[in-house]
Design a protein around this motif. Structure first.
Motif, PDB file in Angstrom:
ATOM      1  N   PHE A   8       1.042  -1.177   0.043  1.00 12.55           N
ATOM      2  CA  PHE A   8       0.098   0.014   0.004  1.00 12.55           C
ATOM      3  C   PHE A   8       0.831   1.306   0.076  1.00 12.55           C
ATOM      4  O   PHE A   8       2.133   1.223   0.595  1.00 12.55           O
ATOM      5  CB  PHE A   8      -0.803  -0.086   1.302  1.00 12.55           C
ATOM      6  CG  PHE A   8      -1.690   1.336   1.523  1.00 12.55           C
ATOM      7  CD1 PHE A   8      -2.862   1.510   0.670  1.00 12.55           C
ATOM      8  CD2 PHE A   8      -1.416   2.117   2.290  1.00 12.55           C
ATOM      9  CE1 PHE A   8      -3.347   2.655   0.667  1.00 12.55           C
ATOM     10  CE2 PHE A   8      -1.801   3.416   2.340  1.00 12.55           C
ATOM     11  CZ  PHE A   8      -3.145   3.595   1.734  1.00 12.55           C
ATOM     12  N   ARG A  10       0.487   5.712  -0.160  1.00 15.23           N
ATOM     13  CA  ARG A  10      -0.365   6.954  -0.138  1.00 15.23           C
ATOM     14  C   ARG A  10       0.716   8.132  -0.238  1.00 15.23           C
ATOM     15  O   ARG A  10       1.466   8.384   0.505  1.00 15.23           O
ATOM     16  CB  ARG A  10      -0.940   7.014   1.168  1.00 15.23           C
ATOM     17  CG  ARG A  10      -2.137   8.214   1.264  1.00 15.23           C
ATOM     18  CD  ARG A  10      -2.866   8.223   2.615  1.00 15.23           C
ATOM     19  NE  ARG A  10      -4.104   8.962   2.476  1.00 15.23           N
ATOM     20  CZ  ARG A  10      -3.915  10.315   2.860  1.00 15.23           C
ATOM     21  NH1 ARG A  10      -2.805  10.897   3.405  1.00 15.23           N
ATOM     22  NH2 ARG A  10      -5.106  11.018   2.873  1.00 15.23           N
ATOM     23  N   GLN A  12       0.355  12.677  -0.685  1.00 17.34           N
ATOM     24  CA  GLN A  12      -0.440  13.887  -0.544  1.00 17.34           C
ATOM     25  C   GLN A  12       0.133  14.905  -1.029  1.00 17.34           C
ATOM     26  O   GLN A  12       1.351  15.146  -0.636  1.00 17.34           O
ATOM     27  CB  GLN A  12      -1.402  14.075   0.907  1.00 17.34           C
ATOM     28  CG  GLN A  12      -2.013  15.235   0.768  1.00 17.34           C
ATOM     29  CD  GLN A  12      -2.541  15.183   2.322  1.00 17.34           C
ATOM     30  OE1 GLN A  12      -2.545  14.421   3.141  1.00 17.34           O
ATOM     31  NE2 GLN A  12      -3.589  16.333   2.523  1.00 17.34           N
ATOM     32  N   VAL A  21      -4.688  13.556  -3.162  1.00 14.38           N
ATOM     33  CA  VAL A  21      -4.247  12.272  -2.529  1.00 14.38           C
ATOM     34  C   VAL A  21      -4.128  11.010  -3.556  1.00 14.38           C
ATOM     35  O   VAL A  21      -5.122  11.143  -4.092  1.00 14.38           O
ATOM     36  CB  VAL A  21      -4.913  11.981  -1.173  1.00 14.38           C
ATOM     37  CG1 VAL A  21      -4.427  10.798  -0.523  1.00 14.38           C
ATOM     38  CG2 VAL A  21      -5.068  13.423  -0.465  1.00 14.38           C
ATOM     39  N   TRP A  22      -3.052  10.526  -3.450  1.00 13.72           N
ATOM     40  CA  TRP A  22      -3.047   9.297  -4.387  1.00 13.72           C
ATOM     41  C   TRP A  22      -2.800   8.143  -3.225  1.00 13.72           C
ATOM     42  O   TRP A  22      -2.281   8.114  -2.461  1.00 13.72           O
ATOM     43  CB  TRP A  22      -1.711   9.100  -4.984  1.00 13.72           C
ATOM     44  CG  TRP A  22      -2.021   9.590  -6.703  1.00 13.72           C
ATOM     45  CD1 TRP A  22      -1.246  10.728  -6.986  1.00 13.72           C
ATOM     46  CD2 TRP A  22      -2.606   9.169  -7.652  1.00 13.72           C
ATOM     47  NE1 TRP A  22      -1.466  10.957  -8.312  1.00 13.72           N
ATOM     48  CE2 TRP A  22      -2.368   9.922  -8.944  1.00 13.72           C
ATOM     49  CE3 TRP A  22      -3.471   7.727  -7.779  1.00 13.72           C
ATOM     50  CZ2 TRP A  22      -3.086   9.548  -9.911  1.00 13.72           C
ATOM     51  CZ3 TRP A  22      -3.961   7.782  -9.055  1.00 13.72           C
ATOM     52  CH2 TRP A  22      -3.919   8.533 -10.061  1.00 13.72           C
ATOM     53  N   GLU A  23      -3.950   6.893  -3.638  1.00 11.68           N
ATOM     54  CA  GLU A  23      -3.711   5.907  -2.482  1.00 11.68           C
ATOM     55  C   GLU A  23      -3.665   4.708  -3.677  1.00 11.68           C
ATOM     56  O   GLU A  23      -4.455   4.519  -4.696  1.00 11.68           O
ATOM     57  CB  GLU A  23      -4.909   5.655  -1.610  1.00 11.68           C
ATOM     58  CG  GLU A  23      -4.724   6.503  -0.763  1.00 11.68           C
ATOM     59  CD  GLU A  23      -6.193   6.297   0.412  1.00 11.68           C
ATOM     60  OE1 GLU A  23      -6.938   5.560   0.033  1.00 11.68           O
ATOM     61  OE2 GLU A  23      -6.146   6.800   1.405  1.00 11.68           O
ATOM     62  N   ARG A  25      -3.086   0.524  -3.826  1.00 22.09           N
ATOM     63  CA  ARG A  25      -3.108  -0.749  -3.339  1.00 22.09           C
ATOM     64  C   ARG A  25      -2.927  -1.789  -4.227  1.00 22.09           C
ATOM     65  O   ARG A  25      -3.430  -1.845  -5.359  1.00 22.09           O
ATOM     66  CB  ARG A  25      -4.610  -1.175  -2.596  1.00 22.09           C
ATOM     67  CG  ARG A  25      -4.855  -0.450  -1.252  1.00 22.09           C
ATOM     68  CD  ARG A  25      -6.151  -0.563  -0.835  1.00 22.09           C
ATOM     69  NE  ARG A  25      -6.486   0.140   0.471  1.00 22.09           N
ATOM     70  CZ  ARG A  25      -7.161   1.406   0.524  1.00 22.09           C
ATOM     71  NH1 ARG A  25      -7.181   2.037  -0.791  1.00 22.09           N
ATOM     72  NH2 ARG A  25      -7.280   2.141   1.476  1.00 22.09           N
ATOM     73  N   CYS A  64      -5.892   1.947  -8.003  1.00 25.22           N
ATOM     74  CA  CYS A  64      -5.261   3.429  -7.960  1.00 25.22           C
ATOM     75  C   CYS A  64      -6.256   4.403  -7.850  1.00 25.22           C
ATOM     76  O   CYS A  64      -7.040   4.625  -8.695  1.00 25.22           O
ATOM     77  CB  CYS A  64      -4.169   3.617  -9.081  1.00 25.22           C
ATOM     78  SG  CYS A  64      -3.132   2.464  -9.374  1.00 25.22           S
ATOM     79  N   SER A  65      -6.257   5.146  -6.596  1.00 22.06           N
ATOM     80  CA  SER A  65      -7.212   6.098  -6.559  1.00 22.06           C
ATOM     81  C   SER A  65      -6.958   7.648  -6.333  1.00 22.06           C
ATOM     82  O   SER A  65      -5.850   7.552  -5.266  1.00 22.06           O
ATOM     83  CB  SER A  65      -8.193   5.708  -5.235  1.00 22.06           C
ATOM     84  OG  SER A  65      -9.091   6.604  -4.850  1.00 22.06           O
ATOM     85  N   LYS A  67      -7.962  11.261  -5.412  1.00 17.52           N
ATOM     86  CA  LYS A  67      -8.763  12.314  -4.838  1.00 17.52           C
ATOM     87  C   LYS A  67      -8.111  13.955  -4.990  1.00 17.52           C
ATOM     88  O   LYS A  67      -6.996  14.030  -4.708  1.00 17.52           O
ATOM     89  CB  LYS A  67      -8.909  12.077  -3.307  1.00 17.52           C
ATOM     90  CG  LYS A  67      -9.360  10.643  -2.881  1.00 17.52           C
ATOM     91  CD  LYS A  67      -9.700  10.541  -1.392  1.00 17.52           C
ATOM     92  CE  LYS A  67     -10.169   9.230  -0.976  1.00 17.52           C
ATOM     93  NZ  LYS A  67     -10.304   8.952   0.420  1.00 17.52           N
ATOM     94  N   ALA A 137       4.387   7.783  -5.610  1.00 13.22           N
ATOM     95  CA  ALA A 137       3.450   6.575  -4.748  1.00 13.22           C
ATOM     96  C   ALA A 137       4.166   5.309  -5.399  1.00 13.22           C
ATOM     97  O   ALA A 137       3.985   4.381  -4.683  1.00 13.22           O
ATOM     98  CB  ALA A 137       1.823   6.954  -5.150  1.00 13.22           C
TER      99      ALA A 137
END
Length: 287
Positions: A8, A10, A12, A21-23, A25, A64-65, A67, A137
Motif C-alpha cells: 500500500f 499514499r 498527498q 491524494v494518491w492511494e 493498493r 489506484c485512487s 482524490k 507513490a
C-alpha cells in the motif's frame, strides 16, 4: 531482488491550485491488472499513469485512487446564453402543439447538453502534479513490495534448508534401509527357494531393486533446491518460475513417498511435502 505483490502507498500534495491524494493498493494476481479511480478533471492523464505503472510493476492487481480538491476560483460555472435562447425557441414551438407544455423546470433546462459551461482554469499544473505524485507513490509502493519480498525470501530460504536436511537425512539412512530390506527379502526367498522359478525370482529382485532406488529423486530434489535459490537472486518477475519449481519439487516428493520402504522414509516424504506447500503459499505473493 524478490518483490511481494501485496503493498500500500499514499502520497498527498498541497499546492496553490488545491490538493490531491494518491492511494495505491496491490494484491497478488497472475498478470498486471490496474484499476484507476479518477475524477473527471484528471481523466486525460490516465494513459500516462498506465505507462508509468508498467515501468514499475510486472504483476499484481493494482487499485489506484486519486482524490482531487481544487481551490476556489479553479472552476466556474456559466450559462451559454445562445444555447439557452435556442432551447427557449424549441420550447415555444412545442407549446404551439401541446397544451400545458409551459412551466419548464429551470434545473432541468440547465441539464440540457451545451447550456452549462464548466469553465476550468488551466489544468496543466494539476495534471503534471498528479503524474509526479503518482510516480512518487509507485516508488513508495515498490519499496514496500521489496521489503516484504525480502521477508518472503528469508522464509523460503528457511524452508529450502529444511528440505535439504530431509534429503540428506534420507541419503544417510538409505544404505542401511536398503541393506535391511534386501536381507529380509533374501531370508524369505531362502525359505521359499525350492518353490520359486529362478527366472521369476530374478524378475522379482529387479522390480524390488527399482522400487527401493530413490537416488534419482533425491538428486532432482537437490537440483530443484539450487534452482530455486538461483531464481531468487534474479531481477524482475520471478513468481511464475518459482511456482513451477514448487510443482517439480512436489512431484519428486510424491515419487519418494510412493517408493517408501519403511515408516521413516514415509515420514520424510510427508515432511518434504509440508515444507514445499508452505513455500508455495508464500510464493503466490511474489511478483
Amino acid at each position: 531482488m524478490t518483490s511481494s505483490m501485496t503493498a500500500f502507498a499514499r502520497i498527498q500534495v498541497q499546492e496553490d491550485w488545491g490538493s490531491l491524494v494518491w492511494e495505491i493498493r496491490s494484491v497478488n494476481h497472475r498478470y498486471l491488472e490496474p484499476h484507476f479511480r479518477l475524477p473527471e478533471a484528471a481523466r486525460e492523464v490516465e494513459p500516462g499513469l498506465r505507462e508509468a505503472l508498467r515501468k514499475h510493476l510486472h504483476r499484481g492487481k493494482v487499485e489506484c485512487s486519486l482524490k482531487l480538491q481544487l481551490a476556489e476560483g479553479q472552476q466556474q460555472l456559466s450559462v451559454d446564453e445562445s444555447a439557452l435562447e435556442a432551447l427557449q425557441s424549441v420550447v415555444n414551438k412545442v407549446e404551439t402543439y401541446f397544451i400545458n407544455a409551459s412551466g419548464v423546470n429551470p434545473l432541468e433546462v440547465l441539464q440540457w447538453p451545451g447550456v452549462m459551461n464548466n469553465e476550468e482554469a488551466n489544468m496543466a499544473p494539476v495534471h503534471a502534479a498528479a503524474l509526479k505524485a503518482f510516480e512518487m507513490a509507485l516508488v513508495q509502493l515498490s519499496d514496500t513490495r521489496r521489503r516484504e519480498g525480502a521477508e518472503l525470501e528469508k522464509f523460503i530460504h528457511m524452508r529450502l534448508e529444511g528440505i535439504s536436511e530431509e534429503v540428506e537425512n534420507v541419503r544417510s539412512v538409505l544404505p542401511d534401509l536398503l541393506e535391511s530390506q534386501r536381507q529380509k527379502i533374501m531370508d524369505r526367498l531362502e525359505e521359499a527357494k525350492a518353490e520359486l522359478d529362478p527366472d521369476r525370482l530374478e524378475q522379482e529382485l529387479v522390480i524390488l531393486a527399482q522400487k527401493m532406488d530413490v537416488d534419482e529423486e533425491l538428486d532432482r530434489l537437490s537440483t530443484h533446491i539450487s534452482e530455486v535459490k538461483h531464481t531468487l537472486g534474479k531481477k524482475g518477475a520471478i513468481g511464475r518460475r518459482l511456482d513451477f519449481l514448487m510443482q517439480e519439487l512436489n512431484r519428486e516428493a510424491n515419487t519418494l513417498s510412493s517408493k517408501s520402504i519403511n515408516a521413516g522414509l514415509t515420514q520424510s516424504a510427508v515432511n518434504l511435502k509440508v515444507l514445499i506447500e508452505q513455500m508455495r503459499e508464500q510464493i503466490q505473493n511474489i511478483e
